[in-house]
Design an enzyme around this catalytic site. Structure first.
Site, PDB file in Angstrom:
ATOM      1  N   HIS A  57       0.840  -1.205   0.000  1.00 42.54           N
ATOM      2  CA  HIS A  57       0.000   0.000   0.000  1.00 42.54           C
ATOM      3  C   HIS A  57       0.871   1.250   0.000  1.00 42.54           C
ATOM      4  O   HIS A  57       1.285   1.737   1.053  1.00 42.54           O
ATOM      5  CB  HIS A  57      -0.945   0.006   1.213  1.00 42.54           C
ATOM      6  CG  HIS A  57      -1.944   1.118   1.188  1.00 42.54           C
ATOM      7  ND1 HIS A  57      -3.179   1.007   1.779  1.00 42.54           N
ATOM      8  CD2 HIS A  57      -1.910   2.363   0.646  1.00 42.54           C
ATOM      9  CE1 HIS A  57      -3.862   2.136   1.596  1.00 42.54           C
ATOM     10  NE2 HIS A  57      -3.100   2.974   0.920  1.00 42.54           N
ATOM     11  N   HIS A  59       1.481   5.183  -2.304  1.00 42.27           N
ATOM     12  CA  HIS A  59       1.015   6.121  -3.332  1.00 42.27           C
ATOM     13  C   HIS A  59       2.245   6.739  -3.991  1.00 42.27           C
ATOM     14  O   HIS A  59       2.924   7.549  -3.370  1.00 42.27           O
ATOM     15  CB  HIS A  59       0.160   7.223  -2.708  1.00 42.27           C
ATOM     16  CG  HIS A  59      -1.080   6.712  -2.038  1.00 42.27           C
ATOM     17  ND1 HIS A  59      -2.305   6.687  -2.645  1.00 42.27           N
ATOM     18  CD2 HIS A  59      -1.280   6.178  -0.798  1.00 42.27           C
ATOM     19  CE1 HIS A  59      -3.215   6.172  -1.817  1.00 42.27           C
ATOM     20  NE2 HIS A  59      -2.616   5.856  -0.683  1.00 42.27           N
ATOM     21  N   ARG A  61       2.037   8.554  -6.545  1.00 45.16           N
ATOM     22  CA  ARG A  61       1.559   9.829  -7.132  1.00 45.16           C
ATOM     23  C   ARG A  61       1.841   9.898  -8.644  1.00 45.16           C
ATOM     24  O   ARG A  61       1.191   9.286  -9.407  1.00 45.16           O
ATOM     25  CB  ARG A  61       2.186  11.031  -6.404  1.00 45.16           C
ATOM     26  CG  ARG A  61       1.980  11.002  -4.885  1.00 45.16           C
ATOM     27  CD  ARG A  61       0.553  11.176  -4.483  1.00 45.16           C
ATOM     28  NE  ARG A  61       0.408  11.389  -3.048  1.00 45.16           N
ATOM     29  CZ  ARG A  61      -0.666  11.014  -2.352  1.00 45.16           C
ATOM     30  NH1 ARG A  61      -1.658  10.399  -2.945  1.00 45.16           N
ATOM     31  NH2 ARG A  61      -0.740  11.243  -1.061  1.00 45.16           N
ATOM     32  N   ASN A  91      -5.520   6.151  -6.953  1.00 47.21           N
ATOM     33  CA  ASN A  91      -6.239   7.430  -6.800  1.00 47.21           C
ATOM     34  C   ASN A  91      -5.362   8.598  -7.219  1.00 47.21           C
ATOM     35  O   ASN A  91      -5.085   9.519  -6.467  1.00 47.21           O
ATOM     36  CB  ASN A  91      -6.748   7.624  -5.363  1.00 47.21           C
ATOM     37  CG  ASN A  91      -5.640   7.619  -4.333  1.00 47.21           C
ATOM     38  OD1 ASN A  91      -4.581   7.049  -4.554  1.00 47.21           O
ATOM     39  ND2 ASN A  91      -5.866   8.280  -3.213  1.00 47.21           N
ATOM     40  N   LYS A 141      -8.370  -1.683  -5.891  1.00 45.39           N
ATOM     41  CA  LYS A 141      -8.535  -0.926  -4.652  1.00 45.39           C
ATOM     42  C   LYS A 141      -9.883  -0.228  -4.648  1.00 45.39           C
ATOM     43  O   LYS A 141     -10.238   0.460  -5.609  1.00 45.39           O
ATOM     44  CB  LYS A 141      -7.415   0.121  -4.522  1.00 45.39           C
ATOM     45  CG  LYS A 141      -7.620   1.144  -3.404  1.00 45.39           C
ATOM     46  CD  LYS A 141      -7.478   0.545  -2.018  1.00 45.39           C
ATOM     47  CE  LYS A 141      -7.769   1.538  -0.893  1.00 45.39           C
ATOM     48  NZ  LYS A 141      -6.832   2.631  -0.731  1.00 45.39           N
ATOM     49  N   HIS A 210      -5.052  -0.508   6.140  1.00 47.24           N
ATOM     50  CA  HIS A 210      -4.787   0.486   7.202  1.00 47.24           C
ATOM     51  C   HIS A 210      -5.852   0.496   8.306  1.00 47.24           C
ATOM     52  O   HIS A 210      -6.429   1.536   8.634  1.00 47.24           O
ATOM     53  CB  HIS A 210      -4.517   1.879   6.644  1.00 47.24           C
ATOM     54  CG  HIS A 210      -5.529   2.458   5.691  1.00 47.24           C
ATOM     55  ND1 HIS A 210      -6.866   2.420   5.912  1.00 47.24           N
ATOM     56  CD2 HIS A 210      -5.344   3.124   4.516  1.00 47.24           C
ATOM     57  CE1 HIS A 210      -7.478   3.027   4.907  1.00 47.24           C
ATOM     58  NE2 HIS A 210      -6.576   3.454   4.061  1.00 47.24           N
ATOM     59  N   ASP A 278       1.182   2.857   3.727  1.00 51.25           N
ATOM     60  CA  ASP A 278       0.287   3.877   3.179  1.00 51.25           C
ATOM     61  C   ASP A 278       1.114   5.149   2.930  1.00 51.25           C
ATOM     62  O   ASP A 278       0.699   6.247   3.283  1.00 51.25           O
ATOM     63  CB  ASP A 278      -0.902   4.157   4.117  1.00 51.25           C
ATOM     64  CG  ASP A 278      -1.987   4.985   3.424  1.00 51.25           C
ATOM     65  OD1 ASP A 278      -1.847   5.258   2.213  1.00 51.25           O
ATOM     66  OD2 ASP A 278      -2.962   5.368   4.100  1.00 51.25           O
ATOM     67  N   HIS A 282       2.926  14.392   0.436  1.00 51.11           N
ATOM     68  CA  HIS A 282       2.376  15.697   0.056  1.00 51.11           C
ATOM     69  C   HIS A 282       3.465  16.731   0.303  1.00 51.11           C
ATOM     70  O   HIS A 282       4.402  16.478   1.071  1.00 51.11           O
ATOM     71  CB  HIS A 282       1.173  16.061   0.939  1.00 51.11           C
ATOM     72  CG  HIS A 282       0.023  15.140   0.798  1.00 51.11           C
ATOM     73  ND1 HIS A 282      -0.765  15.085  -0.323  1.00 51.11           N
ATOM     74  CD2 HIS A 282      -0.477  14.192   1.644  1.00 51.11           C
ATOM     75  CE1 HIS A 282      -1.705  14.164  -0.163  1.00 51.11           C
ATOM     76  NE2 HIS A 282      -1.552  13.600   1.014  1.00 51.11           N
ATOM     77  N   GLY A 295      -2.379  12.179   5.283  1.00 54.88           N
ATOM     78  CA  GLY A 295      -1.301  11.226   5.001  1.00 54.88           C
ATOM     79  C   GLY A 295       0.072  11.855   5.014  1.00 54.88           C
ATOM     80  O   GLY A 295       0.212  13.079   4.954  1.00 54.88           O
TER      81      GLY A 295
HETATM   82 ZN   LIG Z   1      -3.605   5.008   0.945  1.00 57.80          ZN
END
Ligand SMILES: [Zn+2]
Length: 414
Positions: A57, A59, A61, A91, A141, A210, A278, A282, A295
């Site tokens: 898991h 990201h 980006r 996502n 997901k 999570h 996770d 950012h 996050g």
């Molecule tokens: Zn996530």
């Protein structure tokens, strides 16, 4: 290639020489009799060779969010954190929920990654976008709003996943319980129950990611005893009593101290079987806005934090390897290739120095997100090197593999 030193094997920690050929472990010998031209010697006090970590898991980006992270910086962070395989969430902007976008994502990942990767597919808006997605993506997901996609589409998607035996991951949080930005633990429990019911009804492989509260696990397992789960280092170590403020915003949110302790107990005993980060990078500024993004990055801090919990006697090395390598490998259906140091498996190794202590300093991160809730924490256990298919991708603070070395694990034999 030969890598030698104390290694974590299924039968225990042993001083060995591991013979690697074409990216696979060929042979493991209990002495240093094998010789060759390329030898990585990790014999020494405190050094331990673990199977490469598998984080299911993260990201990465990229696309329109590449200012937060991209496949190169994200997989570099993975390499520096001892993670040999990452599985990326869909996502993104634009989202990865059409077949064309999935193939495009795979191209971008394959020319930029330094560790191996898998991709999740998002819930498509039409069943016509399902056919064959499992050849490129390792699973699907579901975000909370995806469960409100409408009965027809939902049953098409879930039936497809059941028929193809696809690993299906859920963010369990019922949006109906979320009020004024407050996300109570009941939102997770309610969603976990609903997901378990869907799992039983359609017969797909359901996974709760999570998880922040043991009641969610208990409630879901009453309905579907085989439902799997993971949690993250921040839910195991940080509570909302000590860590407040917009910077600590994460979904699901940090929980009170007693919930955190119970979760750690469940994790230590294997009731919550897997660990994921996770990893959600950012910009620091985006974390401090009036409506902050949820996050934070996690790939470069997870393993040192787990090893620190070992040093404190809260976890065992067995449990760390199980939760962050063996179990996730099995969940994504790659236990034949990943999760252990064993002849026939991929030569993925994470070399750690258990005697090394240091302070977490996010300015040294390979991730673009140079901040962390663990900034300033003193950790015991340092990642010295990471090997992917027999090639060092990270050594002594530097990324040592070229951009694009990483491969979609779906293209490796399984
Ligand atoms: Zn996530």
């Amino acid at each position: 290639m030969i890598i030698r030193g104390k290694a974590y094997l299924k039968e225990g920690v042993k001083e060995v020489s591991i013979h690697v050929e074409d990216g696979f472990i060929r042979d493991i010998r209990l002495n240093h009799s094998i010789s060759g031209d390329e030898v990585y010697d990790y014999t020494g006090k405190g050094l331990l060779i673990l199977p490469g970590m598998v984080d299911i898991h993260v990201h990465m980006r990229d696309f329109d969010y590449s200012y937060k992270e991209d496949f190169y910086t994200g997989t570099s962070a993975a390499a520096a954190g001892g993670v040999a395989v990452v599985v990326d969430m869909p996502n993104t902007k634009p989202r990865v929920n059409t077949l064309r976008m999935l193939w495009y994502r795979d191209c971008v990942a394959s020319i930029n990654s330094v560790v191996d990767y898998g991709l999740y597919y998002g819930v498509p808006s039409s069943p016509s976008e399902l056919e064959g997605y499992e050849e490129t993506a390792i699973g699907m997901k579901f975000f909370p709003e995806d469960l409100e996609a409408g009965e027809d589409l939902l049953s098409n998607v879930l039936r497809y996943n059941a028929e193809k035996d696809i690993f299906t991951v859920f963010h369990p949080e019922d949006p109906g319980f979320v009020k004024n930005g407050f996300r109570p633990p009941e939102a997770e429990v309610k969603a976990a129950v609903d997901i378990a019911r869907l799992g039983v009804k359609y017969g797909f492989r359901a996974h709760l990611t999570h998880v922040s509260n043991i009641e969610s696990i208990d409630a879901a397992r009453k309905i579907d005893p085989s439902i799997s789960s993971d949690t993250c280092p921040h839910y195991l170590t940080l509570s909302n009593e000590l860590y407040r403020g917009s910077y600590y915003r994460v979904y699901p949110p940090l929980r009170p101290e007693d919930m955190r302790r119970n979760l750690l107990r469940y994790f230590a005993s294997g009731h919550v079987e897997a660990l994921t980060t996770d990893h959600a990078p950012h910009e620091a500024e985006e974390k401090l806005r009036e409506t902050p993004w949820g996050g934070f990055p996690g790939l470069e801090t997870a393993l040192p934090i787990l090893l620190t919990l070992c040093k404190k006697g809260v976890l065992t090395i067995d449990r760390v390897v199980e939760a962050y390598s063996r179990c996730p490998a099995k969940l994504i259906g790659f236990d034949k290739l990943l999760g252990d140091i064993e002849a026939g498996k991929l030569a993925n190794f994470t070399v750690v120095d258990l005697d090394s202590s240091y302070k977490i300093d996010p300015s040294n991160f390979h991730s673009k997100a140079k901040h962390s809730p663990f900034e300033g924490w003193e950790v015991h256990g340092k990642v010295v090197a990471t090997f992917v298919r027999g090639v060092p991708v990270y050594m002594d603070g530097e990324i040592t593999a070229p951009r694009g070395y990483g491969e979609n694990i779906m293209r490796l034999w399984r």
